[in-house]
Design an enzyme around this catalytic site. Structure first.
Site, short mmCIF file in Angstrom:
data_model
loop_
_atom_site.label_atom_id
_atom_site.label_comp_id
_atom_site.label_asym_id
_atom_site.label_seq_id
_atom_site.Cartn_x
_atom_site.Cartn_y
_atom_site.Cartn_z
N ASP A 296 -22.06 48.06 6.75
CA ASP A 296 -20.80 48.71 6.46
C ASP A 296 -21.01 49.97 5.62
O ASP A 296 -20.53 51.04 5.94
CB ASP A 296 -19.84 47.74 5.74
CG ASP A 296 -20.51 46.99 4.58
OD1 ASP A 296 -21.66 47.31 4.22
OD2 ASP A 296 -19.88 46.07 4.04
N ASP B 180 -25.07 52.28 -0.29
CA ASP B 180 -24.80 52.91 -1.59
C ASP B 180 -26.14 53.37 -2.16
O ASP B 180 -26.62 54.46 -1.85
CB ASP B 180 -24.08 51.90 -2.48
CG ASP B 180 -23.66 52.45 -3.83
OD1 ASP B 180 -23.92 53.64 -4.08
OD2 ASP B 180 -23.08 51.72 -4.63
N ASP C 296 -14.82 44.75 0.65
CA ASP C 296 -13.93 43.98 -0.22
C ASP C 296 -13.98 44.42 -1.67
O ASP C 296 -14.93 45.07 -2.11
CB ASP C 296 -14.32 42.50 -0.19
CG ASP C 296 -15.58 42.22 -1.01
OD1 ASP C 296 -16.60 42.90 -0.77
OD2 ASP C 296 -15.54 41.36 -1.91
N ARG D 20 -10.66 43.21 3.05
CA ARG D 20 -11.57 43.41 4.19
C ARG D 20 -10.79 43.67 5.48
O ARG D 20 -11.27 44.32 6.39
CB ARG D 20 -12.44 42.17 4.41
CG ARG D 20 -13.43 41.88 3.29
CD ARG D 20 -14.39 40.78 3.74
NE ARG D 20 -15.13 40.18 2.65
CZ ARG D 20 -16.28 40.66 2.16
NH1 ARG D 20 -16.79 41.77 2.64
NH2 ARG D 20 -16.90 40.04 1.19
#
Ligand code: IMP
Length: 190
Positions: free
Chosen positions: A109, A112, A168, A174
């Site tokens: 998803d 980072d 989330d 979500r």
């Protein structure tokens, strides 16, 4: 924000800004699915989703593909606070399919720091796949902390905490069809 039925509360009420609309996300997925179809040229592909965040993305991406695909999932947990990862990763659920000799596309998803993905890639490459590539819908600027080969990339987002489209905060949001930021009160109301 726990409120009873009939209170008029909507999940959207907790959103400050919509960064990526559902339409933008879907349009980008169509483009990227086209690239994947061209690159794999009907070679069977194993999509490996990183739970839980990737389940929404996996379902949408796969339905835009015409390459034959199989699905498997891994779940990892990173030790750290709710909104930052520490880079120490533990496998909670491993793959069921043996990836030796397979073409693998890891579906994430968001990247980072990249530490989670970095760990996963090392782990997967050690299993002898024919190839391993990465699909990441989102990336944050910190990503440069580790050099990652993201072959298919959706969008760069700023260095803020985002929710929706699989992502989330405290296991919520979500199911929002878009990606957005949360109002400050949500963090303080616990
Ligand atoms: P990394 O190891 O720092 O790249 O973190 C990757 C994981 O942290 C993602 O798979 C998400 O589960 C989580 N994460 C990072 N940023 C966000 C965010 O803005 N919202 C929700 N989850 C995030």
């Amino acid at each position: 924000m726990v409120q009873g039925p009939g209170s008029g509360y909507r999940l959207d009420d907790d959103i400050e800004d919509v960064l990526l609309s559902s339409d933008r996300i879907q349009a980008r997925l169509v483009e990227l699915a086209g690239e994947i179809d061209r690159d794999y040229a009907a070679r069977p592909l194993l999509l490996v989703g990183v739970l839980k965040g990737a389940f929404v993305l996996m379902a949408d991406l796969a339905r835009h593909l015409s390459t034959p695909v199989e699905f498997d999932f891994m779940a990892v947990s990173s030790y750290g606070s709710a909104t930052r990862t520490s880079g120490v990763v533990r496998i909670i659920k491993d793959l069921e399919i043996d990836i030796a000799g397979r073409h693998v596309l890891v579906v994430e998803d968001i990247v980072d720091s990249g530490l989670t993905l970095n760990y996963l890639l090392r782990n997967l490459r050690a299993r002898g796949p024919a190839s391993v590539e990465v699909f990441a819908l989102l990336s944050k600027p910190d990503q440069t902390r580790v050099e990652l080969p993201i072959r298919y990339h959706g969008f760069a987002v700023p260095n803020v905490f985002v929710v929706g489209y699989g992502l989330d905060y405290a296991e919520r949001y979500r199911n929002l069809p878009y990606v957005g930021t949360l109002r400050a009160e949500v963090y303080s109301s616990g």
